[in-house]
Design a protein around this motif. Structure first.
Motif, mmCIF file in Angstrom:
data_model
loop_
_atom_site.group_PDB
_atom_site.id
_atom_site.type_symbol
_atom_site.label_atom_id
_atom_site.label_comp_id
_atom_site.label_asym_id
_atom_site.label_seq_id
_atom_site.Cartn_x
_atom_site.Cartn_y
_atom_site.Cartn_z
ATOM 1 N N ILE A 1 0.876 -1.169 0.000
ATOM 2 C CA ILE A 1 0.000 0.000 0.000
ATOM 3 C C ILE A 1 0.918 1.225 0.000
ATOM 4 N N PRO A 2 0.906 2.026 -1.066
ATOM 5 C CA PRO A 2 1.784 3.204 -1.110
ATOM 6 C C PRO A 2 1.592 4.083 0.123
ATOM 7 N N GLY A 3 2.722 4.484 0.713
ATOM 8 C CA GLY A 3 2.695 5.361 1.868
ATOM 9 C C GLY A 3 2.511 4.666 3.199
ATOM 10 N N VAL A 4 2.335 3.353 3.185
ATOM 11 C CA VAL A 4 2.141 2.598 4.425
ATOM 12 C C VAL A 4 3.369 1.716 4.638
ATOM 13 N N PRO A 5 4.005 1.804 5.810
ATOM 14 C CA PRO A 5 5.192 0.972 6.050
ATOM 15 C C PRO A 5 4.844 -0.517 5.998
ATOM 16 N N GLY A 6 5.800 -1.304 5.563
ATOM 17 C CA GLY A 6 5.594 -2.741 5.462
ATOM 18 C C GLY A 6 5.487 -3.411 6.817
ATOM 19 N N ALA A 7 4.847 -4.549 6.847
ATOM 20 C CA ALA A 7 4.703 -5.346 8.063
ATOM 21 C C ALA A 7 4.556 -6.804 7.657
ATOM 22 N N VAL A 8 4.782 -7.690 8.603
ATOM 23 C CA VAL A 8 4.636 -9.112 8.369
ATOM 24 C C VAL A 8 3.549 -9.637 9.298
ATOM 25 N N LEU A 9 2.597 -10.359 8.743
ATOM 26 C CA LEU A 9 1.571 -10.992 9.566
ATOM 27 C C LEU A 9 2.199 -12.190 10.269
ATOM 28 N N ASP A 10 1.927 -12.344 11.534
ATOM 29 C CA ASP A 10 2.487 -13.469 12.275
ATOM 30 C C ASP A 10 1.446 -14.551 12.526
ATOM 31 N N HIS A 11 0.399 -14.564 11.755
ATOM 32 C CA HIS A 11 -0.642 -15.584 11.856
ATOM 33 C C HIS A 11 -1.186 -15.865 10.466
ATOM 34 N N PRO A 12 -1.814 -17.018 10.272
ATOM 35 C CA PRO A 12 -2.266 -17.384 8.931
ATOM 36 C C PRO A 12 -3.500 -16.603 8.496
ATOM 37 N N VAL A 13 -3.571 -16.395 7.204
ATOM 38 C CA VAL A 13 -4.748 -15.820 6.571
ATOM 39 C C VAL A 13 -5.070 -16.686 5.363
ATOM 40 N N SER A 14 -6.186 -16.403 4.735
ATOM 41 C CA SER A 14 -6.621 -17.187 3.590
ATOM 42 C C SER A 14 -6.593 -16.327 2.331
ATOM 43 N N VAL A 15 -6.406 -16.972 1.187
ATOM 44 C CA VAL A 15 -6.505 -16.224 -0.065
ATOM 45 C C VAL A 15 -7.917 -15.654 -0.212
ATOM 46 N N ALA A 16 -8.879 -16.250 0.493
ATOM 47 C CA ALA A 16 -10.249 -15.723 0.479
ATOM 48 C C ALA A 16 -10.335 -14.364 1.164
ATOM 49 N N ASP A 17 -9.316 -13.984 1.934
ATOM 50 C CA ASP A 17 -9.294 -12.678 2.598
ATOM 51 C C ASP A 17 -8.833 -11.559 1.668
ATOM 52 N N LEU A 18 -8.304 -11.905 0.515
ATOM 53 C CA LEU A 18 -7.754 -10.886 -0.377
ATOM 54 C C LEU A 18 -8.834 -9.982 -0.963
ATOM 55 N N LEU A 19 -9.900 -10.542 -1.514
ATOM 56 C CA LEU A 19 -10.942 -9.702 -2.118
ATOM 57 C C LEU A 19 -11.584 -8.758 -1.101
ATOM 58 N N PRO A 20 -12.003 -9.233 0.080
ATOM 59 C CA PRO A 20 -12.551 -8.282 1.057
ATOM 60 C C PRO A 20 -11.549 -7.191 1.433
ATOM 61 N N SER A 21 -10.261 -7.538 1.464
ATOM 62 C CA SER A 21 -9.231 -6.551 1.805
ATOM 63 C C SER A 21 -9.118 -5.475 0.733
ATOM 64 N N LEU A 22 -9.096 -5.890 -0.521
ATOM 65 C CA LEU A 22 -8.974 -4.927 -1.619
ATOM 66 C C LEU A 22 -10.217 -4.047 -1.728
ATOM 67 N N LEU A 23 -11.388 -4.633 -1.526
ATOM 68 C CA LEU A 23 -12.613 -3.833 -1.548
ATOM 69 C C LEU A 23 -12.614 -2.827 -0.406
ATOM 70 N N ASP A 24 -12.191 -3.253 0.772
ATOM 71 C CA ASP A 24 -12.107 -2.370 1.933
ATOM 72 C C ASP A 24 -11.108 -1.237 1.672
ATOM 73 N N LEU A 25 -9.986 -1.574 1.083
ATOM 74 C CA LEU A 25 -8.969 -0.578 0.767
ATOM 75 C C LEU A 25 -9.507 0.473 -0.211
ATOM 76 N N ALA A 26 -10.368 0.043 -1.132
ATOM 77 C CA ALA A 26 -10.965 0.954 -2.113
ATOM 78 C C ALA A 26 -12.250 1.598 -1.594
ATOM 79 N N SER A 27 -12.581 1.381 -0.315
ATOM 80 C CA SER A 27 -13.811 1.910 0.306
ATOM 81 C C SER A 27 -15.060 1.463 -0.433
ATOM 82 N N ILE A 28 -15.059 0.221 -0.889
ATOM 83 C CA ILE A 28 -16.215 -0.382 -1.552
ATOM 84 C C ILE A 28 -16.822 -1.396 -0.595
ATOM 85 N N GLU A 29 -18.113 -1.277 -0.340
ATOM 86 C CA GLU A 29 -18.771 -2.211 0.569
ATOM 87 C C GLU A 29 -18.809 -3.592 -0.060
ATOM 88 N N ALA A 30 -18.285 -4.564 0.654
ATOM 89 C CA ALA A 30 -18.221 -5.928 0.141
ATOM 90 C C ALA A 30 -19.551 -6.633 0.370
#
Length: 164
Positions: free
Chosen positions: A37-66
């Protein structure tokens, strides 16, 4: 966004098949996921996530209601929130392949073999390589995770059927 959809065994262990699609061991299901994310410092998640979390994340980032979907937005973590702000963020991860079903309730991964009636339990925080099956040492935990997994309706999709 950089994302892989599956891993490969690459002869790492004799218990792994030559390719993906049968079992749920980490070399086959642990895949890269990177979001910049431009302008946001990098970080590493220390717990598992799912590829199913990607679409809700991108929609949230674009301020689009999922619409209702499987997966949760990773945006709170991607923006660097910690502790109480992430309360309830971790959710069970469900997995299903031809020979195994699994659930991860961090840090525990419970696997059941569909054709053998065997179960395996791993502490991923201390044994990410899944070398020590703790099912016999922690039977109550294995039973609880088996019950939790059984509470979900898992469906099977015939991946070879034309026009599925």
């Amino acid at each position: 966004v950089l994302l892989g959809d599956h891993g490969e065994g690459l002869a790492e262990s004799p218990r792994l098949p030559a390719n993906h699609g049968d079992v749920l061991f980490n070399p086959l299901v642990h895949v890269p996921l990177a979001v910049r994310i431009p302008g946001v410092p990098g970080a590493v998640l220390d717990h598992p996530v799912s590829v199913a979390d990607l679409l809700p994340s991108l929609l949230d980032l674009a301020s689009i209601e999922a619409p209702p979907m499987h997966g949760v937005s990773l945006l709170p973590h991607l923006l660097g929130l910690r502790g109480e702000e992430l309360a309830g963020f971790l959710h069970p991860l469900l997995m299903y392949e031809a020979k195994q079903q699994a659930i991860i309730v961090w840090p525990w991964k419970f696997l059941t073999w569909l054709d053998r009636g065997l179960v395996e339990l791993y502490d991923l925080e201390h044994d990410f390589a899944e070398e020590k099956n703790l099912a016999d040492e922690k039977p109550e935990l294995a039973r609880q995770l088996a019950q939790q997994l059984a509470g979900y309706k898992l469906i099977s999709v015939d991946r070879l059927k034309p026009k599925r």
